[in-house]
Design a protein around this motif. Sequence first.
Motif, PDB file in Angstrom:
ATOM      1  N   MET A   1      14.144  29.030  30.995  1.00 54.04           N
ATOM      2  CA  MET A   1      13.233  28.222  30.159  1.00 54.04           C
ATOM      3  C   MET A   1      11.946  28.959  29.875  1.00 54.04           C
ATOM      4  N   ASN A   2      12.003  30.277  30.038  1.00 53.45           N
ATOM      5  CA  ASN A   2      10.863  31.143  29.749  1.00 53.45           C
ATOM      6  C   ASN A   2       9.625  30.807  30.572  1.00 53.45           C
ATOM      7  N   MET A   3       9.891  30.303  31.794  1.00 53.83           N
ATOM      8  CA  MET A   3       8.751  30.019  32.668  1.00 53.83           C
ATOM      9  C   MET A   3       8.708  31.074  33.752  1.00 53.83           C
ATOM     10  N   GLN A   4       7.491  31.353  34.205  1.00 55.48           N
ATOM     11  CA  GLN A   4       7.331  32.345  35.257  1.00 55.48           C
ATOM     12  C   GLN A   4       7.944  31.854  36.556  1.00 55.48           C
ATOM     13  N   GLU A   5       8.675  32.715  37.190  1.00 58.12           N
ATOM     14  CA  GLU A   5       9.202  32.320  38.491  1.00 58.12           C
ATOM     15  C   GLU A   5       9.181  33.506  39.445  1.00 58.12           C
ATOM     16  N   THR A   6       9.137  33.181  40.725  1.00 60.78           N
ATOM     17  CA  THR A   6       9.203  34.213  41.759  1.00 60.78           C
ATOM     18  C   THR A   6      10.544  34.092  42.461  1.00 60.78           C
ATOM     19  N   TYR A   7      11.184  35.215  42.654  1.00 59.07           N
ATOM     20  CA  TYR A   7      12.453  35.178  43.365  1.00 59.07           C
ATOM     21  C   TYR A   7      12.591  36.453  44.180  1.00 59.07           C
ATOM     22  N   THR A   8      13.596  36.479  45.016  1.00 58.73           N
ATOM     23  CA  THR A   8      13.845  37.658  45.839  1.00 58.73           C
ATOM     24  C   THR A   8      15.080  38.365  45.338  1.00 58.73           C
ATOM     25  N   ALA A   9      14.980  39.668  45.228  1.00 59.71           N
ATOM     26  CA  ALA A   9      16.135  40.464  44.823  1.00 59.71           C
ATOM     27  C   ALA A   9      16.592  41.289  46.017  1.00 59.71           C
ATOM     28  N   TYR A  10      17.898  41.494  46.100  1.00 54.65           N
ATOM     29  CA  TYR A  10      18.463  42.218  47.242  1.00 54.65           C
ATOM     30  C   TYR A  10      19.146  43.486  46.764  1.00 54.65           C
ATOM     31  N   LEU A  11      18.930  44.566  47.488  1.00 54.68           N
ATOM     32  CA  LEU A  11      19.522  45.833  47.106  1.00 54.68           C
ATOM     33  C   LEU A  11      20.872  46.000  47.778  1.00 54.68           C
ATOM     34  N   ILE A  12      21.893  46.199  46.965  1.00 59.07           N
ATOM     35  CA  ILE A  12      23.235  46.398  47.497  1.00 59.07           C
ATOM     36  C   ILE A  12      23.604  47.858  47.308  1.00 59.07           C
ATOM     37  N   GLU A  13      23.932  48.480  48.426  1.00 57.16           N
ATOM     38  CA  GLU A  13      24.318  49.890  48.358  1.00 57.16           C
ATOM     39  C   GLU A  13      25.759  50.051  48.769  1.00 57.16           C
ATOM     40  N   THR A  14      26.468  50.777  47.971  1.00 58.35           N
ATOM     41  CA  THR A  14      27.871  51.051  48.279  1.00 58.35           C
ATOM     42  C   THR A  14      28.041  52.553  48.483  1.00 58.35           C
ATOM     43  N   ARG A  15      28.668  52.870  49.571  1.00 54.68           N
ATOM     44  CA  ARG A  15      28.922  54.284  49.844  1.00 54.68           C
ATOM     45  C   ARG A  15      30.411  54.499  49.969  1.00 54.68           C
ATOM     46  N   SER A  16      30.855  55.609  49.436  1.00 55.46           N
ATOM     47  CA  SER A  16      32.271  55.901  49.649  1.00 55.46           C
ATOM     48  C   SER A  16      32.359  57.006  50.673  1.00 55.46           C
ATOM     49  N   VAL A  17      33.300  56.810  51.563  1.00 53.50           N
ATOM     50  CA  VAL A  17      33.470  57.779  52.644  1.00 53.50           C
ATOM     51  C   VAL A  17      34.495  58.803  52.222  1.00 53.50           C
ATOM     52  N   GLU A  18      33.982  59.978  51.899  1.00 54.33           N
ATOM     53  CA  GLU A  18      34.881  60.995  51.330  1.00 54.33           C
ATOM     54  C   GLU A  18      35.640  61.770  52.392  1.00 54.33           C
ATOM     55  N   HIS A  19      34.896  62.257  53.351  1.00 50.22           N
ATOM     56  CA  HIS A  19      35.513  63.226  54.261  1.00 50.22           C
ATOM     57  C   HIS A  19      36.027  62.571  55.526  1.00 50.22           C
ATOM     58  N   ALA A  20      36.856  63.311  56.181  1.00 47.31           N
ATOM     59  CA  ALA A  20      37.459  62.815  57.423  1.00 47.31           C
ATOM     60  C   ALA A  20      36.406  62.594  58.502  1.00 47.31           C
ATOM     61  N   ASP A  21      35.314  63.368  58.414  1.00 47.33           N
ATOM     62  CA  ASP A  21      34.299  63.226  59.460  1.00 47.33           C
ATOM     63  C   ASP A  21      33.403  62.026  59.228  1.00 47.33           C
ATOM     64  N   GLY A  22      33.710  61.232  58.219  1.00 45.63           N
ATOM     65  CA  GLY A  22      32.987  59.981  58.026  1.00 45.63           C
ATOM     66  C   GLY A  22      31.718  60.090  57.226  1.00 45.63           C
ATOM     67  N   GLN A  23      31.473  61.274  56.673  1.00 47.31           N
ATOM     68  CA  GLN A  23      30.254  61.408  55.864  1.00 47.31           C
ATOM     69  C   GLN A  23      30.382  60.574  54.606  1.00 47.31           C
ATOM     70  N   SER A  24      29.296  59.900  54.264  1.00 50.20           N
ATOM     71  CA  SER A  24      29.401  59.012  53.114  1.00 50.20           C
ATOM     72  C   SER A  24      28.446  59.440  52.018  1.00 50.20           C
ATOM     73  N   VAL A  25      28.874  59.117  50.824  1.00 50.26           N
ATOM     74  CA  VAL A  25      28.064  59.438  49.651  1.00 50.26           C
ATOM     75  C   VAL A  25      27.712  58.145  48.955  1.00 50.26           C
ATOM     76  N   LEU A  26      26.478  58.027  48.578  1.00 50.91           N
ATOM     77  CA  LEU A  26      26.070  56.813  47.874  1.00 50.91           C
ATOM     78  C   LEU A  26      26.689  56.814  46.481  1.00 50.91           C
ATOM     79  N   THR A  27      27.495  55.814  46.225  1.00 48.35           N
ATOM     80  CA  THR A  27      28.125  55.784  44.915  1.00 48.35           C
ATOM     81  C   THR A  27      27.471  54.776  43.980  1.00 48.35           C
ATOM     82  N   ASP A  28      27.057  53.651  44.558  1.00 50.98           N
ATOM     83  CA  ASP A  28      26.443  52.631  43.706  1.00 50.98           C
ATOM     84  C   ASP A  28      25.287  51.961  44.421  1.00 50.98           C
ATOM     85  N   SER A  29      24.326  51.563  43.625  1.00 53.12           N
ATOM     86  CA  SER A  29      23.177  50.888  44.208  1.00 53.12           C
ATOM     87  C   SER A  29      22.594  50.002  43.122  1.00 53.12           C
ATOM     88  N   LEU A  30      22.559  48.716  43.400  1.00 51.43           N
ATOM     89  CA  LEU A  30      21.988  47.825  42.406  1.00 51.43           C
ATOM     90  C   LEU A  30      21.328  46.627  43.077  1.00 51.43           C
TER      91      LEU A  30
END
Lengths: 450, 437
Positions: free
Chosen positions: A74-103
């Motif tokens: 309704m085009n009114m000012q509002e305050t809200y909380t946003a949460y950061l979701i991070e997704t990592r894919s685990v590529e290697h056998a040793d469990g190292q992960s790479v950040l693939t997505d973050s929103l």
Amino acid sequence: MEQAPPDPEKQLKPATLEPLGRPDPGLEAVAGEEAERAREEGSEADTMTDNNFGLKKIEISVSEAEKRTGRNAMNMQETYTAYLIETRSVEHADGQSVLTDSLWRRYSEFELLRNYLLVYYPHIVVPPLPEKRAEFVWHKLSADNMDPDFVERRRIGLENFLLRVASHPILCRDKIFYLFLTQEGNWKETVNETGFQLKADSRLKALNATFRVKNPDKRFTELKHYSDELQSVISHLLRVRARVADRLYGVYKVHGNYGRVFSEWSAIEKEMGDGLQSAGHHMDVYASSIDDILEDEEHYADQLKEYLFYAEALRAVCRKHELMQYDLEMAAQDLASKKQQCEELATGTVRTFSLKGMTTKLFGQETPEQREARIKVLEEQINEGEQQLKSKNLEGREFVKNAWTDIERFKEQKNRDLKEALISYAVMQISMCKKGIQVWTNAKECFSKM
Amino acid sequence: MAGGPPKALQSTGPYSLRDMPHPLAGSSSEEAVGGDSTPSPDLLMARSFGDKDLILPNGGTPAGTSSPASSSSLLNRLQLDDDIDGETRDLFVTVDDPKKHVCTMETYITYRITTKSTRAEFDLPEYSVRRRYQDFDWLRSKLEESQPTHLIPPLPEKFVVKGVVDRFSEEFVETRRKALDKFLKRITDHPVLSFNEHFNVFLTAKDLNAYKKQGMALLTRVGESVKHVTGGYKLRSRPLEFAAIGEYLDTFALKLGTIDRIAQRIIKEEIEYLVELREYGPVYSTWSALEGELAEPLEGVSACIGNCSTALEELTDDMTEDFLPVLREYILYSDSMKSVLKKRDQVQAEYEAKLEAVALRKEDRPKVPADVEKCQDRMECFNADLKADMERWQNNKRQDFRQLLMGLADKNIQYYEKCLMAWESIIPLLQEKQETK
């Protein structure tokens, strides 16, 4: 694991990724425990779930929360909380992960996701979200949604929700869920385009079915009772626990007054002074220890709350069954009545009252051609009806089978989780007792030196 | 008393009088504690009251082993205290065996007073009489009257609000009994008061009422004269030490009052906590009835909370019965001490006024009139008695509070230990793998 039952009524099926093999039941258990640990460790550790997004292992975490201001619908000012979701894919056998997505997502988007899942997976006990508003608070706890402690606990709850979905053998494959984690913009439009809101069963329809269904599967009836009672008992438990926390807080804090008065008293004493003074210090320590103790207990309350809300999800599955069963019964009834009508028309006997019969009597009979036409229409309808009844029956049985499988899975998860919760509660109590013994032993030592 | 945990709480074993070393034999007793325990020269003036008059470096004995914080077995009460430093005790008094008497006019409780003594003042080595609160009250008034220069220990409160407290409940009677026992023990330990005639009669007379009716009391020389000190004299300057005592008592009573209020508040909060716990535990039981695999764990938690509730109830009962009454007693004590201090002020004021009157007469005779001398005598006796009693009181107070507060800590420790045990015992139950679904 079976897929969601095919539903001819649904226009758009959620596009699922092709499963690349059945998920290992062992992995499920691991994911469950990790979800548990995730709740305890919070944002520090990224938590791993074995998720078959094309055989890639991914880690999901809700790592941050941020206050935002924006304009609402309704085009009114509002305050809200946003949460950061991070997704990592685990590529290697040793469990190292790479950040693939973050929103960033806000609570209402989580709600949208869940509502979508509820519609498209009615046979699944869909994991619940953390509460929208703080309930069962004891006085020191804030009921304010913006309160940092509440936001923190909610962040953990949201992470837990995502992990539960990601570790569910069926839900994890859903494309909308995948997009939730990966596609920041346009996701809402994508979800709405599925038209799931239209598919949702109306509350009224569901209520009607609950009252009128004649032969629901007994297991579902029992389950319905169980979930009602579970909701009631956990609500009661949470309410009383909040009062207990309140009182305990009072007991500890009043002891802080001893600290002050011992200090004042020690000023006028000679030999007794030192002992009193140092004992007073221990009383202060005692009084301030309650804050951490009760904060830990909130985690236990959150674990109970999750299952309070899970009870509602169980209920939803039962409702769906009742609805389907009622639908089936209605269709069967309708078919039976049509068959009878047809028979009557064919044999010319009128066993059942019908308006047509009455008007025929009053205004004269219809012509044989008219009658033939009617019989033909009815026979077509009966045919169609029989087809529908067959598919409804099949649907119903599929639903019951799939739902019951998920319910069994849920029961195991519930027993495991709640046992863990009780154990960690006992551990908390033990720690509290030990602290109490320590403080009073120290105080006693000081008194002995008086 | 040397440092470290007080030995007063533990029993020293059943020594008989014969086994106790004579105070003058062997090595000197334990070192004096602090600077305020050295006896002043006045006190060593023998007043022919027997060897009980020797002031010990410690200034006296603690108020008996039957203080509320320790267990009150008969044995404990009759045992010798370590803190006597080897002195031979020759008087033992115990209060026990409360009994209810129902008469047409009233119902009341009597207590058995058992006395064992080798003193000459007692005809028999042992006495056993029954007394009621009224009798204690009478004794106290008589002591105040006859020994106005001494601090008389307080009695537990006389009046109780009917309806709020049950005068005949076990807890109330026991609390009172302990306080009365303490009262008599404090008198017993006092080198002057314990030889008081009224005290003797109280302990020994078969028919106390007859004696009471006599009305004839033998006051000590000082007592008699102090009794006639009228007020109305203005004090010039209070000696520093008595001013200090007065100030101390003021603050002391204030702080005790605060502690009493805090303790009451804590008990109130604990009781409210208990009420909630008693509702909380059973909910787990209700839940348990719904479940299969979780039934036992939930039931276990319910039982555990029940045990903690019971432990908490025991704690609050102990606090009410043992802790609060002793605090109150000391508040009463300081009140009565304040009035003794006032009297001392008056005696001094009278002396000063009389002295001034003589100085104003400007007589040539340097001789001080007899009555002024008497006043001076009176004042100096009073000051000496009071100082001695104050020292004794300070030491007893320290012992009493050490015991009281250690007892408080102990009770809390015991409470937490009970809860700890309860929770630790269900961990294996919770972790158990259940075969049946």
